[in-house]
Design an enzyme around this catalytic site. Structure first.
Site, PDB file in Angstrom:
ATOM      1  N   HIS A   1      23.873  73.878 -21.661  1.00  0.00           N
ATOM      2  CA  HIS A   1      24.362  73.061 -20.837  1.00  0.00           C
ATOM      3  C   HIS A   1      23.611  72.011 -20.010  1.00  0.00           C
ATOM      4  O   HIS A   1      24.157  70.846 -19.526  1.00  0.00           O
ATOM      5  CB  HIS A   1      25.165  73.894 -19.682  1.00  0.00           C
ATOM      6  CG  HIS A   1      26.459  74.915 -20.327  1.00  0.00           C
ATOM      7  ND1 HIS A   1      25.815  75.831 -21.271  1.00  0.00           N
ATOM      8  CD2 HIS A   1      27.768  74.943 -20.158  1.00  0.00           C
ATOM      9  CE1 HIS A   1      27.029  76.503 -21.624  1.00  0.00           C
ATOM     10  NE2 HIS A   1      28.123  76.033 -21.095  1.00  0.00           N
TER      11      HIS A   1
ATOM     12  N   HIS B   1      25.328  68.816 -19.784  1.00  0.00           N
ATOM     13  CA  HIS B   1      26.058  68.394 -18.589  1.00  0.00           C
ATOM     14  C   HIS B   1      25.192  68.396 -17.266  1.00  0.00           C
ATOM     15  O   HIS B   1      25.404  67.520 -16.442  1.00  0.00           O
ATOM     16  CB  HIS B   1      27.148  69.625 -18.186  1.00  0.00           C
ATOM     17  CG  HIS B   1      28.048  69.917 -19.181  1.00  0.00           C
ATOM     18  ND1 HIS B   1      28.534  70.939 -19.275  1.00  0.00           N
ATOM     19  CD2 HIS B   1      28.550  69.218 -20.239  1.00  0.00           C
ATOM     20  CE1 HIS B   1      29.479  71.125 -20.118  1.00  0.00           C
ATOM     21  NE2 HIS B   1      29.145  70.201 -20.762  1.00  0.00           N
TER      22      HIS B   1
ATOM     23  N   ASP C   1      26.168  71.973 -13.549  1.00  0.00           N
ATOM     24  CA  ASP C   1      26.927  73.361 -13.908  1.00  0.00           C
ATOM     25  C   ASP C   1      26.036  74.555 -13.351  1.00  0.00           C
ATOM     26  O   ASP C   1      26.274  75.534 -13.245  1.00  0.00           O
ATOM     27  CB  ASP C   1      26.541  73.674 -15.511  1.00  0.00           C
ATOM     28  CG  ASP C   1      27.642  72.750 -16.161  1.00  0.00           C
ATOM     29  OD1 ASP C   1      28.731  72.447 -15.447  1.00  0.00           O
ATOM     30  OD2 ASP C   1      27.427  72.742 -17.467  1.00  0.00           O
TER      31      ASP C   1
ATOM     32  N   TRP D   1      30.341  73.671 -33.785  1.00  0.00           N
ATOM     33  CA  TRP D   1      31.237  73.498 -32.741  1.00  0.00           C
ATOM     34  C   TRP D   1      32.402  72.204 -33.189  1.00  0.00           C
ATOM     35  O   TRP D   1      31.654  71.210 -33.151  1.00  0.00           O
ATOM     36  CB  TRP D   1      30.304  72.983 -31.537  1.00  0.00           C
ATOM     37  CG  TRP D   1      29.423  73.773 -30.639  1.00  0.00           C
ATOM     38  CD1 TRP D   1      29.389  73.545 -29.164  1.00  0.00           C
ATOM     39  CD2 TRP D   1      28.511  74.722 -30.933  1.00  0.00           C
ATOM     40  NE1 TRP D   1      28.574  74.267 -28.911  1.00  0.00           N
ATOM     41  CE2 TRP D   1      28.071  75.053 -29.542  1.00  0.00           C
ATOM     42  CE3 TRP D   1      28.102  75.104 -31.911  1.00  0.00           C
ATOM     43  CZ2 TRP D   1      26.879  76.012 -29.858  1.00  0.00           C
ATOM     44  CZ3 TRP D   1      27.073  76.406 -32.086  1.00  0.00           C
ATOM     45  CH2 TRP D   1      26.688  76.822 -30.941  1.00  0.00           C
TER      46      TRP D   1
ATOM     47  N   TYR E   1      34.518  70.136 -32.496  1.00  0.00           N
ATOM     48  CA  TYR E   1      35.229  69.614 -31.038  1.00  0.00           C
ATOM     49  C   TYR E   1      35.640  68.164 -31.278  1.00  0.00           C
ATOM     50  O   TYR E   1      35.174  67.133 -31.718  1.00  0.00           O
ATOM     51  CB  TYR E   1      34.385  69.363 -29.886  1.00  0.00           C
ATOM     52  CG  TYR E   1      33.677  70.576 -29.324  1.00  0.00           C
ATOM     53  CD1 TYR E   1      34.279  71.930 -29.569  1.00  0.00           C
ATOM     54  CD2 TYR E   1      32.828  70.562 -28.381  1.00  0.00           C
ATOM     55  CE1 TYR E   1      33.729  73.026 -29.201  1.00  0.00           C
ATOM     56  CE2 TYR E   1      32.449  71.668 -27.588  1.00  0.00           C
ATOM     57  CZ  TYR E   1      32.918  73.091 -28.138  1.00  0.00           C
ATOM     58  OH  TYR E   1      32.454  74.238 -27.539  1.00  0.00           O
TER      59      TYR E   1
ATOM     60  N   ARG F   1      37.109  64.723 -30.589  1.00  0.00           N
ATOM     61  CA  ARG F   1      36.690  63.840 -29.522  1.00  0.00           C
ATOM     62  C   ARG F   1      36.595  62.307 -30.023  1.00  0.00           C
ATOM     63  O   ARG F   1      36.529  61.884 -30.930  1.00  0.00           O
ATOM     64  CB  ARG F   1      35.162  64.066 -28.959  1.00  0.00           C
ATOM     65  CG  ARG F   1      34.795  65.379 -28.238  1.00  0.00           C
ATOM     66  CD  ARG F   1      35.371  65.331 -26.843  1.00  0.00           C
ATOM     67  NE  ARG F   1      35.563  66.932 -26.471  1.00  0.00           N
ATOM     68  CZ  ARG F   1      34.351  67.628 -26.023  1.00  0.00           C
ATOM     69  NH1 ARG F   1      33.325  67.216 -25.646  1.00  0.00           N
ATOM     70  NH2 ARG F   1      34.777  68.699 -25.651  1.00  0.00           N
TER      71      ARG F   1
ATOM     72  N   LYS G   1      32.985  77.201 -33.767  1.00  0.00           N
ATOM     73  CA  LYS G   1      33.124  77.347 -32.437  1.00  0.00           C
ATOM     74  C   LYS G   1      34.116  76.412 -31.793  1.00  0.00           C
ATOM     75  O   LYS G   1      34.122  75.105 -31.990  1.00  0.00           O
ATOM     76  CB  LYS G   1      31.890  77.401 -31.776  1.00  0.00           C
ATOM     77  CG  LYS G   1      31.824  77.430 -30.239  1.00  0.00           C
ATOM     78  CD  LYS G   1      30.793  77.262 -29.518  1.00  0.00           C
ATOM     79  CE  LYS G   1      30.866  77.020 -28.066  1.00  0.00           C
ATOM     80  NZ  LYS G   1      29.558  77.357 -27.091  1.00  0.00           N
TER      81      LYS G   1
HETATM   82  P1  FBP Z   1      31.269  77.057 -22.160  1.00  0.00           P
HETATM   83  O1  FBP Z   1      31.876  78.450 -22.717  1.00  0.00           O
HETATM   84  O2  FBP Z   1      30.545  77.121 -20.885  1.00  0.00           O
HETATM   85  O3  FBP Z   1      32.503  76.165 -22.143  1.00  0.00           O
HETATM   86  O4  FBP Z   1      30.078  76.627 -23.152  1.00  0.00           O
HETATM   87  C1  FBP Z   1      30.631  76.228 -24.538  1.00  0.00           C
HETATM   88  C2  FBP Z   1      30.174  74.757 -24.847  1.00  0.00           C
HETATM   89  O5  FBP Z   1      30.524  74.343 -26.009  1.00  0.00           O
HETATM   90  C3  FBP Z   1      28.478  74.851 -24.759  1.00  0.00           C
HETATM   91  O6  FBP Z   1      27.879  75.460 -25.841  1.00  0.00           O
HETATM   92  C4  FBP Z   1      28.242  73.269 -24.523  1.00  0.00           C
HETATM   93  O7  FBP Z   1      27.086  73.185 -23.652  1.00  0.00           O
HETATM   94  C5  FBP Z   1      29.435  72.972 -23.729  1.00  0.00           C
HETATM   95  O8  FBP Z   1      30.656  73.861 -23.984  1.00  0.00           O
HETATM   96  C6  FBP Z   1      29.924  71.431 -24.151  1.00  0.00           C
HETATM   97  O9  FBP Z   1      31.157  71.187 -23.242  1.00  0.00           O
HETATM   98  P2  FBP Z   1      31.609  69.745 -23.364  1.00  0.00           P
HETATM   99  O10 FBP Z   1      31.908  69.367 -24.896  1.00  0.00           O
HETATM  100  O11 FBP Z   1      33.029  69.949 -22.645  1.00  0.00           O
HETATM  101  O12 FBP Z   1      31.108  68.909 -22.617  1.00  0.00           O
END
Ligand code: FBP
Length: 250
Positions: A20, A24, A28, A140, A142, A144, A174
């Site tokens: 993180h 971020h 955090d 991951w 995701y 987006r 993930k």
């Molecule tokens: P969390 O369980 O704290 O949400 O962590 C999962 C994660 O995928 C981390 O590996 C990564 O740093 C973060 O969330 C990314 O979050 P986002 O894509 O929302 O910025």
């Protein structure tokens, strides 16, 4: 056949994410969890199957202290300064991760982003190299970017992202929790033989967090890859014990 034994217990995964700081920034963290040693201690004591780190933290904190917990190196990343169309750049190679004693590698793919094709190509190279060296790959997946704005956590979009992860060759996906057992089941079914673990998201009420994990496992997920909800908790060890109990009961 690729072995997942170094990062699992009875086919289940309990990963502690701590990438993180790059994703971020310090927002955090508090005075305690800004120290990577605090997180590594939780991972060791709570018997997580693996901790997820970027290479810089692994080099300076994991390797010198010979931690018991297995290591997953996150190979790409970006900061939160980047908005709109995200791109997660490769920052570490599979070989570097192996030298750091990683048992698996992680990679973010922003499905739906304008840069999706580049990330698919780069992820393809990672999967090829990792599998040649018998290293499992965690993606991951995701959704987006503008094309999926407002639909990032829609079950159909998550299911699509999971399917893409399977087709791109990931071993473990993930994913964000889809919101209900039924919706999460769609994600797990779409993932086929790729295993699904859920991320935790922003720190939330512990009871809700544990319920989501329980429902995800009911839906067929194989575990968790969580961060903030554990290391921002008042009692991370007690909470981790609960997570472990839920995951191993099913
Ligand atoms: P969390 O369980 O704290 O949400 O962590 C999962 C994660 O995928 C981390 O590996 C990564 O740093 C973060 O969330 C990314 O979050 P986002 O894509 O929302 O910025």
């Amino acid at each position: 056949m690729l072995s997942l034994s170094k990062i699992s217990t009875n086919g289940k995964f309990m990963f502690l994410a701590y990438d993180h700081g790059l994703e971020h920034g310090p927002s955090d963290f508090n005075d305690i969890n800004i120290d990577p040693n605090y997180i590594l201690d939780i991972a060791d004591k709570a018997k997580f199957n693996a901790v997820i780190l970027q290479k810089g933290i692994a080099e300076k904190y994991y390797v010198p202290f010979r931690k018991k917990v297995s290591l997953i190196i996150k190979l790409n990343g970006k900061t939160s300064f980047v908005e709109d169309e995200p791109y997660s750049a490769p920052l570490c190679t599979v070989d570097e991760a192996i030298k750091l004693k990683a048992c698996a590698v992680g990679y973010t793919v922003y499905v739906g982003s304008k840069f999706e094709s580049l990330m698919f190509k780069e992820f393809g190279n990672v999967v090829r190299e990792a599998h040649n060296k018998n290293i499992p790959v965690i993606a991951w997946m995701y959704p987006r970017g503008k094309a999926v704005k407002g639909k990032e956590d829609s079950p159909k979009v998550l299911a699509y992202a999971a399917r893409a992860g399977l087709e791109l060759g990931a071993d473990i996906l993930k994913m964000h929790y889809a919101g209900s057992v039924q919706d999460m089941r769609l994600v797990v079914e779409s993932a086929g033989r790729a295993k699904v673990v859920i991320s935790g998201g922003l720190k939330t009420n512990e009871r809700e967090f544990l319920k989501d994990i329980k429902d995800a496992i009911k839906a067929g997920c194989s575990g968790v890859a969580v961060g903030r909800n554990v290391w921002q908790a008042k009692e991370p060890l007690g909470l981790s014990k609960e997570i472990c109990r839920i995951i191993s009961e099913w």
